[in-house]
Design a protein around this motif. Sequence first.
Motif, mmCIF file in Angstrom:
data_model
loop_
_atom_site.group_PDB
_atom_site.id
_atom_site.type_symbol
_atom_site.label_atom_id
_atom_site.label_comp_id
_atom_site.label_asym_id
_atom_site.label_seq_id
_atom_site.Cartn_x
_atom_site.Cartn_y
_atom_site.Cartn_z
ATOM 1 N N ILE A 132 0.763 -4.917 4.561
ATOM 2 C CA ILE A 132 2.213 -4.851 4.390
ATOM 3 C C ILE A 132 2.583 -3.600 3.604
ATOM 4 N N VAL A 133 3.488 -2.848 4.161
ATOM 5 C CA VAL A 133 3.906 -1.599 3.536
ATOM 6 C C VAL A 133 5.428 -1.625 3.448
ATOM 7 N N LEU A 134 5.934 -1.269 2.268
ATOM 8 C CA LEU A 134 7.382 -1.168 2.098
ATOM 9 C C LEU A 134 7.741 0.303 1.911
ATOM 10 N N LEU A 135 8.636 0.788 2.762
ATOM 11 C CA LEU A 135 9.030 2.200 2.727
ATOM 12 C C LEU A 135 10.518 2.303 2.417
ATOM 13 N N ASP A 136 10.901 3.366 1.760
ATOM 14 C CA ASP A 136 12.335 3.580 1.590
ATOM 15 C C ASP A 136 12.882 4.295 2.828
ATOM 16 N N LYS A 137 14.177 4.568 2.791
ATOM 17 C CA LYS A 137 14.807 5.125 3.989
ATOM 18 C C LYS A 137 14.214 6.473 4.380
ATOM 19 N N LEU A 138 13.696 7.183 3.377
ATOM 20 C CA LEU A 138 13.125 8.495 3.670
ATOM 21 C C LEU A 138 11.668 8.410 4.115
ATOM 22 N N GLY A 139 11.168 7.189 4.176
ATOM 23 C CA GLY A 139 9.786 7.025 4.636
ATOM 24 C C GLY A 139 8.758 7.129 3.530
ATOM 25 N N ARG A 140 9.222 7.050 2.280
ATOM 26 C CA ARG A 140 8.276 7.101 1.158
ATOM 27 C C ARG A 140 7.779 5.703 0.852
ATOM 28 N N LYS A 141 6.496 5.619 0.561
ATOM 29 C CA LYS A 141 5.882 4.315 0.320
ATOM 30 C C LYS A 141 6.271 3.781 -1.050
ATOM 31 N N LEU A 142 6.843 2.587 -1.092
ATOM 32 C CA LEU A 142 7.246 1.976 -2.361
ATOM 33 C C LEU A 142 6.223 0.964 -2.841
ATOM 34 N N LEU A 143 5.577 0.322 -1.881
ATOM 35 C CA LEU A 143 4.712 -0.802 -2.225
ATOM 36 C C LEU A 143 3.793 -1.081 -1.042
ATOM 37 N N GLU A 144 2.618 -1.548 -1.374
ATOM 38 C CA GLU A 144 1.653 -1.861 -0.321
ATOM 39 C C GLU A 144 0.839 -3.053 -0.790
ATOM 40 N N TRP A 145 0.696 -4.059 0.040
ATOM 41 C CA TRP A 145 -0.109 -5.220 -0.355
ATOM 42 C C TRP A 145 -0.610 -5.930 0.908
ATOM 43 N N GLY A 146 -1.238 -7.098 0.708
ATOM 44 C CA GLY A 146 -1.667 -7.875 1.871
ATOM 45 C C GLY A 146 -3.082 -7.568 2.327
ATOM 46 N N ALA A 147 -3.906 -6.992 1.430
ATOM 47 C CA ALA A 147 -5.323 -6.800 1.775
ATOM 48 C C ALA A 147 -6.074 -8.112 1.575
ATOM 49 N N ASN A 148 -7.046 -8.370 2.414
ATOM 50 C CA ASN A 148 -7.904 -9.554 2.306
ATOM 51 C C ASN A 148 -7.128 -10.867 2.320
ATOM 52 N N MET A 149 -6.036 -10.888 3.045
ATOM 53 C CA MET A 149 -5.229 -12.108 3.122
ATOM 54 C C MET A 149 -5.031 -12.574 4.557
ATOM 55 N N PHE A 150 -4.896 -11.626 5.469
ATOM 56 C CA PHE A 150 -4.496 -11.981 6.831
ATOM 57 C C PHE A 150 -5.573 -11.613 7.849
ATOM 58 N N TYR A 151 -5.554 -12.337 8.960
ATOM 59 C CA TYR A 151 -6.565 -12.140 10.005
ATOM 60 C C TYR A 151 -5.983 -11.461 11.236
ATOM 61 N N LEU A 152 -4.789 -11.883 11.613
ATOM 62 C CA LEU A 152 -4.129 -11.231 12.740
ATOM 63 C C LEU A 152 -2.613 -11.327 12.554
ATOM 64 N N PRO A 153 -2.062 -10.334 11.848
ATOM 65 C CA PRO A 153 -0.636 -10.336 11.549
ATOM 66 C C PRO A 153 0.222 -10.410 12.802
ATOM 67 N N HIS A 154 1.338 -11.108 12.695
ATOM 68 C CA HIS A 154 2.331 -11.069 13.770
ATOM 69 C C HIS A 154 3.734 -10.852 13.227
ATOM 70 N N GLY A 155 4.395 -11.922 12.739
ATOM 71 C CA GLY A 155 5.802 -11.767 12.359
ATOM 72 C C GLY A 155 6.006 -11.433 10.888
#
Length: 343
Positions: A132-155
Amino acid sequence: MHLQHDIACCISILFILNFAKADSQDYLQEKTIHLLDKKFNSNEYSDNDERDREFLASEDSEVSVSNTFDKNIIWKSQWANNIKFGQISGVSIDPNGNIGIFHRGSRVWNRNTFDNTNRFDRNERPIQENTIVLLDKLGRKLLEWGANMFYLPHGLTIDMYGNYWITDVALHQVFKFDAKDIAKMKDITKLKKRQYIQEKMFLNNHNFDPLLENNVLKPSMILGEAFEPGHDEKRFCKPTAVAVESNGDFFVSDGYCNSRIIKFNAKGEIILQWGRHVNGNIYDLTHLSSNVFNIPHALALASELNLLFLADRENGRVLSFFATNGTFHKEYKHPIIGTKYIV
Ligand SMILES: *[C@@H]1O[C@H](CO)[C@@H](O)[C@H](O)[C@H]1NC(C)=O
């Protein structure tokens, strides 16, 4: 690249909503024509491979869409192009206008991902990269998480309060992550960025908060049984998406192997459900009823209209239902829009 595709889909949906506004019934009478769908890797089709290929081979690819899209939309090809994504399966805007992206890292959905009972191999590890990556309107990364939690992301749906709602088709589960926990995560990211190492050591030494210590976010709600597909009140089968009301009620589209929408209250108790599988000839789209879904793939709520929209993907249509009671409202189809991935 994947993000571009998703945005293209969103644009398609703007058209659908325009049709909705125009309140035109004409489109319902149109013959279904699917565009050759070059937008998505065929892996995405998973258990529908054969049928999709035949379907697409027989389609009229002459349909022109060149004059249909809004020319005022500017495509910024440089946007977030320094960020590495795997297959992107979900995009959602948070209450601050930032863009949340759910992706599969190094994992790829291919024909070996599931066995013929829709089970994912439990021996596989969760995706090790952040998904999971959260970007601002300019495309800069604000936050990143969700490692070692999910197997096949969908929604991924970020609701009006900033809660994250996630579906994982391998786990057959739906997760809610609270906005306040996400906010803590943001603070940690800031701390780390500034390299306040001493503060971090302080936190660790004092066993301050497991969330901070492990830097792992815990869901506040989990629905479904991990890795167990099913069609009952406790289990989903590859659930695809979530849409959330302001009072906390929410809808789940379920999914690749079930054909239903389930409405839950804020506590996660089922309020109502509707929809069923195709019976008989799946190629005969003309006789499909409004309650027969073939991969209910994405949801969107227009609460002010009391309407829930469903992308009924392989039926190539968007359906709307009254959000309060699930009663069918309308069907939207148009030749310029093929298989409906997103609403
Ligand atoms: C469901 O709600 C809509 C909108 O209020 C209403 O028009 C419709 O009759 C209701 N359906 C049933 C079965 O009660």
